[in-house]
Enzyme design. Structure first.
Site, PDB file in Angstrom:
ATOM      1  N   TYR A   1      29.769  39.512  44.943  1.00  0.00           N
ATOM      2  CA  TYR A   1      30.832  38.446  46.071  1.00  0.00           C
ATOM      3  C   TYR A   1      31.591  39.901  45.656  1.00  0.00           C
ATOM      4  O   TYR A   1      31.998  40.621  45.242  1.00  0.00           O
ATOM      5  CB  TYR A   1      31.296  38.576  43.923  1.00  0.00           C
ATOM      6  CG  TYR A   1      32.585  37.561  44.361  1.00  0.00           C
ATOM      7  CD1 TYR A   1      33.644  36.829  45.597  1.00  0.00           C
ATOM      8  CD2 TYR A   1      33.444  37.579  42.617  1.00  0.00           C
ATOM      9  CE1 TYR A   1      34.479  36.777  45.397  1.00  0.00           C
ATOM     10  CE2 TYR A   1      34.588  36.377  43.616  1.00  0.00           C
ATOM     11  CZ  TYR A   1      35.010  36.128  44.429  1.00  0.00           C
ATOM     12  OH  TYR A   1      36.413  36.174  44.999  1.00  0.00           O
TER      13      TYR A   1
ATOM     14  N   THR B   1      37.179  34.668  38.916  1.00  0.00           N
ATOM     15  CA  THR B   1      38.182  34.907  39.366  1.00  0.00           C
ATOM     16  C   THR B   1      39.893  33.801  38.780  1.00  0.00           C
ATOM     17  O   THR B   1      40.587  33.916  38.487  1.00  0.00           O
ATOM     18  CB  THR B   1      39.041  35.128  40.944  1.00  0.00           C
ATOM     19  OG1 THR B   1      37.488  36.587  41.239  1.00  0.00           O
ATOM     20  CG2 THR B   1      40.242  35.334  40.741  1.00  0.00           C
TER      21      THR B   1
ATOM     22  N   TYR C   1      39.199  49.002  42.068  1.00  0.00           N
ATOM     23  CA  TYR C   1      39.751  50.155  41.325  1.00  0.00           C
ATOM     24  C   TYR C   1      39.014  51.317  41.701  1.00  0.00           C
ATOM     25  O   TYR C   1      39.885  52.146  42.306  1.00  0.00           O
ATOM     26  CB  TYR C   1      40.154  50.004  40.279  1.00  0.00           C
ATOM     27  CG  TYR C   1      41.628  51.124  39.826  1.00  0.00           C
ATOM     28  CD1 TYR C   1      42.472  50.994  40.030  1.00  0.00           C
ATOM     29  CD2 TYR C   1      40.906  51.875  39.049  1.00  0.00           C
ATOM     30  CE1 TYR C   1      43.634  52.273  39.686  1.00  0.00           C
ATOM     31  CE2 TYR C   1      41.605  53.878  38.927  1.00  0.00           C
ATOM     32  CZ  TYR C   1      43.387  53.232  38.860  1.00  0.00           C
ATOM     33  OH  TYR C   1      44.464  53.520  38.806  1.00  0.00           O
TER      34      TYR C   1
ATOM     35  N   LYS D   1      28.264  35.724  48.128  1.00  0.00           N
ATOM     36  CA  LYS D   1      29.528  35.077  48.449  1.00  0.00           C
ATOM     37  C   LYS D   1      30.399  36.443  48.738  1.00  0.00           C
ATOM     38  O   LYS D   1      31.228  36.658  48.287  1.00  0.00           O
ATOM     39  CB  LYS D   1      30.293  35.105  46.956  1.00  0.00           C
ATOM     40  CG  LYS D   1      32.112  34.355  46.904  1.00  0.00           C
ATOM     41  CD  LYS D   1      32.350  33.841  46.429  1.00  0.00           C
ATOM     42  CE  LYS D   1      34.202  32.949  45.853  1.00  0.00           C
ATOM     43  NZ  LYS D   1      34.768  32.711  44.604  1.00  0.00           N
TER      44      LYS D   1
ATOM     45  N   ILE E   1      31.417  28.984  47.419  1.00  0.00           N
ATOM     46  CA  ILE E   1      31.879  28.485  46.205  1.00  0.00           C
ATOM     47  C   ILE E   1      33.501  28.519  46.054  1.00  0.00           C
ATOM     48  O   ILE E   1      34.187  29.592  46.515  1.00  0.00           O
ATOM     49  CB  ILE E   1      31.721  29.837  45.254  1.00  0.00           C
ATOM     50  CG1 ILE E   1      30.488  29.380  44.677  1.00  0.00           C
ATOM     51  CG2 ILE E   1      32.442  29.803  43.797  1.00  0.00           C
ATOM     52  CD1 ILE E   1      29.491  31.468  44.546  1.00  0.00           C
TER      53      ILE E   1
ATOM     54  N   ARG F   1      40.761  42.038  46.827  1.00  0.00           N
ATOM     55  CA  ARG F   1      40.863  41.978  44.955  1.00  0.00           C
ATOM     56  C   ARG F   1      40.229  43.744  44.480  1.00  0.00           C
ATOM     57  O   ARG F   1      41.106  43.675  43.885  1.00  0.00           O
ATOM     58  CB  ARG F   1      40.247  40.883  43.749  1.00  0.00           C
ATOM     59  CG  ARG F   1      40.898  39.790  44.136  1.00  0.00           C
ATOM     60  CD  ARG F   1      40.376  38.478  43.633  1.00  0.00           C
ATOM     61  NE  ARG F   1      41.460  37.058  43.582  1.00  0.00           N
ATOM     62  CZ  ARG F   1      42.367  37.225  42.850  1.00  0.00           C
ATOM     63  NH1 ARG F   1      42.630  38.146  41.571  1.00  0.00           N
ATOM     64  NH2 ARG F   1      42.984  36.304  42.633  1.00  0.00           N
TER      65      ARG F   1
END
Length: 289
Positions: free
Chosen positions: A134, A45, A108, A162, A204, A139
């Site tokens: 992740y 990202t 989405y 993550k 991370i 997000r």
């Protein structure tokens, strides 16, 4: 031993004012972070993976691979919200030198937990390198539960996650019940120390782009069980951490890097460059560092 532990930096992708990739700045960033971090993450990202082209991604990863004198492990960010296209992308990706793939939950679509499981299982079945899951619901609009994560943790080609849900209870459930080969990495800079105290094996992070030394000291003190000393390091960076995200990521961290003369603040739309207000706030907080 899994090399993807300790401090991983989610590398920014520096751009010139005209929007092209700034390779001299990227070289400065690699030299700045290399002595202190344990691995690099490319096309996450923070690297603006959503707005770099496929040729750029190949060129950037190749540049990082060739400018890696310490031979740090490399994690390649690879995600898509269409499983079929993700598998096709995997076939077309120049991933030579990648030690693992970092793949975010599909955005989405808002799949069910069964959909998340099948998506990541298909990727893990096909991937030539191990997968780091992740989970970043802020997000993706979809949280991957501890139950689904633990189900995926049984796959031999999925080595960890993550976790950026911010849910310590969920992280605790994963850490309590995970198999031995599976690890949890913090996806939130500010939660690194508490998560390590619960059993996480690293982070991370975003701030290590700018302050890799203090962030590495903090993380490795926590990994050594020296939580009081690690907390003191965390307190030193606590004021700057929220500012990194008030105008979006990587807008904030690129502003810090600009003030450190490492790269420009240029980001690609729909992200925008930092306001003067943010730059002044960051400059003030950086004085203590």
């Amino acid at each position: 031993m899994n090399p993807i532990q300790g401090v991983g930096v989610a590398l920014v992708t520096p751009f010139r004012p005209d929007g092209a990739v700034d390779y001299p700045a990227l070289e400065r960033l690699l030299a700045h972070t290399s002595p202190h971090v344990d691995f690099w993450v490319v096309h996450g990202t923070t690297g603006e993976a959503a707005t770099t082209t496929r040729p750029e991604k190949n060129e950037i990863f190749d540049f990082v691979r060739k400018n890696n004198p310490r031979r740090l492990p490399l994690v390649y960010g690879l995600a898509w919200n269409d499983t079929r296209q993700l598998l096709e992308l995997l076939e077309k990706t120049d991933y030579q030198g990648a030690d693992a793939f970092l793949s975010a939950a599909p955005a989405y679509n808002k799949p069910s937990q069964e959909g998340l499981y099948r998506h990541f299982k298909a990727l893990a079945d096909a991937a030539p390198a191990p997968i780091l899951l992740y989970n970043v619901p802020s997000r993706t609009a979809c949280n991957m539960t501890a139950e689904t994560t633990l189900r995926l943790a049984q796959h031999p080609n999925i080595i960890g996650i993550k976790e950026a849900s911010g849910d310590l209870g969920q992280c605790l459930d994963i850490l309590r019940h995970k198999p031995a080969h599976f690890q949890l990495l913090s996806g939130d800079d500010a939660l690194t120390v508490p998560l390590i105290s619960m059993g996480a094996t690293g982070v991370i992070g975003v701030l290590p782009n700018a302050y890799p030394q203090i962030f590495s000291q903090m993380t490795h003190l926590a990994l050594a069980g020296k939580y009081k000393e690690a907390a003191q390091k965390l307190y030193q960076i606590a004021d700057i951490l929220p500012l990194l995200f008030t105008e979006g990521n990587p807008t904030g961290i690129k502003a810090v890097l600009k003030l450190l003369n490492i790269c420009e603040t240029t980001v690609r739309l729909p992200l925008v460059e930092p306001t003067d207000k943010l730059l002044k706030q960051l400059e003030e907080k950086m004085k203590s560092l």
